[in-house]
Write a protein that holds these residues in place. Structure first.
Motif, mmCIF file in Angstrom:
data_model
loop_
_atom_site.group_PDB
_atom_site.id
_atom_site.type_symbol
_atom_site.label_atom_id
_atom_site.label_comp_id
_atom_site.label_asym_id
_atom_site.label_seq_id
_atom_site.Cartn_x
_atom_site.Cartn_y
_atom_site.Cartn_z
ATOM 1 N N LEU A 190 0.796 -1.129 -0.030
ATOM 2 C CA LEU A 190 -0.113 -0.054 -0.162
ATOM 3 C C LEU A 190 0.918 1.186 0.059
ATOM 4 O O LEU A 190 0.535 2.288 -0.694
ATOM 5 N N HIS A 191 2.013 1.118 0.609
ATOM 6 C CA HIS A 191 2.792 2.288 0.935
ATOM 7 C C HIS A 191 3.161 2.904 -0.442
ATOM 8 O O HIS A 191 3.402 4.143 -0.704
ATOM 9 N N GLY A 192 3.670 2.188 -1.490
ATOM 10 C CA GLY A 192 4.217 2.572 -2.948
ATOM 11 C C GLY A 192 2.801 3.285 -3.580
ATOM 12 O O GLY A 192 3.233 3.682 -4.491
ATOM 13 N N GLU A 193 1.724 3.042 -3.119
ATOM 14 C CA GLU A 193 0.617 3.483 -3.743
ATOM 15 C C GLU A 193 -0.019 4.588 -3.232
ATOM 16 O O GLU A 193 -0.969 5.300 -4.022
ATOM 17 N N LEU A 216 -7.709 8.070 -10.041
ATOM 18 C CA LEU A 216 -7.957 7.027 -8.982
ATOM 19 C C LEU A 216 -7.363 7.722 -7.675
ATOM 20 O O LEU A 216 -6.046 7.940 -7.769
ATOM 21 N N LEU A 217 -8.047 7.475 -6.520
ATOM 22 C CA LEU A 217 -7.449 8.133 -5.297
ATOM 23 C C LEU A 217 -7.285 6.713 -4.429
ATOM 24 O O LEU A 217 -6.309 6.777 -3.971
ATOM 25 N N THR A 218 -8.041 6.080 -4.311
ATOM 26 C CA THR A 218 -8.038 4.976 -3.408
ATOM 27 C C THR A 218 -6.849 4.031 -4.245
ATOM 28 O O THR A 218 -6.824 3.633 -5.270
ATOM 29 N N PRO A 219 -6.062 3.460 -3.237
ATOM 30 C CA PRO A 219 -4.758 2.610 -3.757
ATOM 31 C C PRO A 219 -5.545 1.537 -4.637
ATOM 32 O O PRO A 219 -6.246 0.841 -4.354
ATOM 33 N N PRO A 220 -4.846 1.180 -5.825
ATOM 34 C CA PRO A 220 -5.008 0.003 -6.451
ATOM 35 C C PRO A 220 -5.366 -1.220 -5.843
ATOM 36 O O PRO A 220 -6.124 -2.069 -6.200
ATOM 37 N N THR A 221 -4.497 -1.427 -4.963
ATOM 38 C CA THR A 221 -4.507 -2.897 -4.047
ATOM 39 C C THR A 221 -5.793 -2.589 -3.236
ATOM 40 O O THR A 221 -6.569 -3.729 -3.235
#
Length: 215
Positions: free
Chosen positions: A125-128, A191-196
């Motif tokens: 998540l941190h990378g996103e 997109l705001l919500t992380p892709p994961t």
């Protein structure tokens, strides 16, 4: 004077009167002497979502909350879980254990991981996370219509949540009625919500919404 501890869907932290349904943290990012934020916006990759009431415990918000007189962690607040997820946070395994286990299970299904751990999810998540330097993902034509409920997107400086196949503009006070001046096929969104996290939502995780959505 409101403290600077309210998080928007972009992951930025503001000083506004409204507090929201959930709290959480990114480690210690404030000075307890002045109750103001430091320059850093995170001190750990474990960005979590917590409940505001837990076992009767009380804290001095952005104060000194350890026996030694140190800060402990910096209390952040979110309108709802949808907002917190968009900012890159995940449920806490301590005060929201069942919710955290459900998130991890859906993460495992979405990412093909048999036994996902908190550090593994946090690293991905941190990378996103936009507030940690991640890059916004521009949505191609038709992509908006395929996003699961609970995903948040941006158009310019405005954030919108996908709710029952329609877009609802976000604010610190709640969500506006579904927009009529554009639809789910409109261009220009990112997109705001992380892709994961989007994958976790698509796998069946159901986030908690603010009452302003009307359900």
């Amino acid at each position: 004077m409101p403290l600077q501890n309210r998080v928007d869907p972009f992951g930025d932290i503001h000083a506004v009167p409204a507090r929201g349904m959930f709290t959480g943290n990114r480690g210690v990012i404030h000075d307890p002497a002045t109750r103001t934020l430091l320059k850093r916006r995170w001190a750990t990759r474990a960005w979590i979502i917590c409940v505001c009431e837990f076992r009767g415990r009380r804290r001095d918000v952005m104060g000194r909350n350890t026996p030694s007189g140190n800060a402990g962690w910096t209390e952040l607040f979110f309108l709802d879980e949808v907002t917190a997820l968009a900012a890159g946070h995940r449920p806490c395994f301590y005060c929201q254990r069942e919710r955290a286990k459900e998130f991890a299970a859906r993460y495992g299904e979405a990412c093909g991981v048999a036994k996902p751990t908190a550090p593994e999810m946090d690293a991905r998540l941190h990378g996103e996370r936009l507030a940690a330097g991640g890059r916004a993902v521009a949505l191609k034509a038709g992509a908006l219509e395929r996003l699961p409920d609970g995903t948040m997107v941006a158009r310019g400086t405005d954030a919108y949540a996908v709710h029952r196949g329609r877009l609802r503009r976000w604010s610190f006070e709640g969500y506006e009625a579904p927009r009529g001046d554009f639809d789910m096929a409109s261009p220009g969104f990112s997109l705001l919500t992380p892709p994961t996290t989007v994958a976790v939502l698509r796998a069946g995780y159901e986030p908690v919404w603010h009452v302003s959505v009307g359900r």
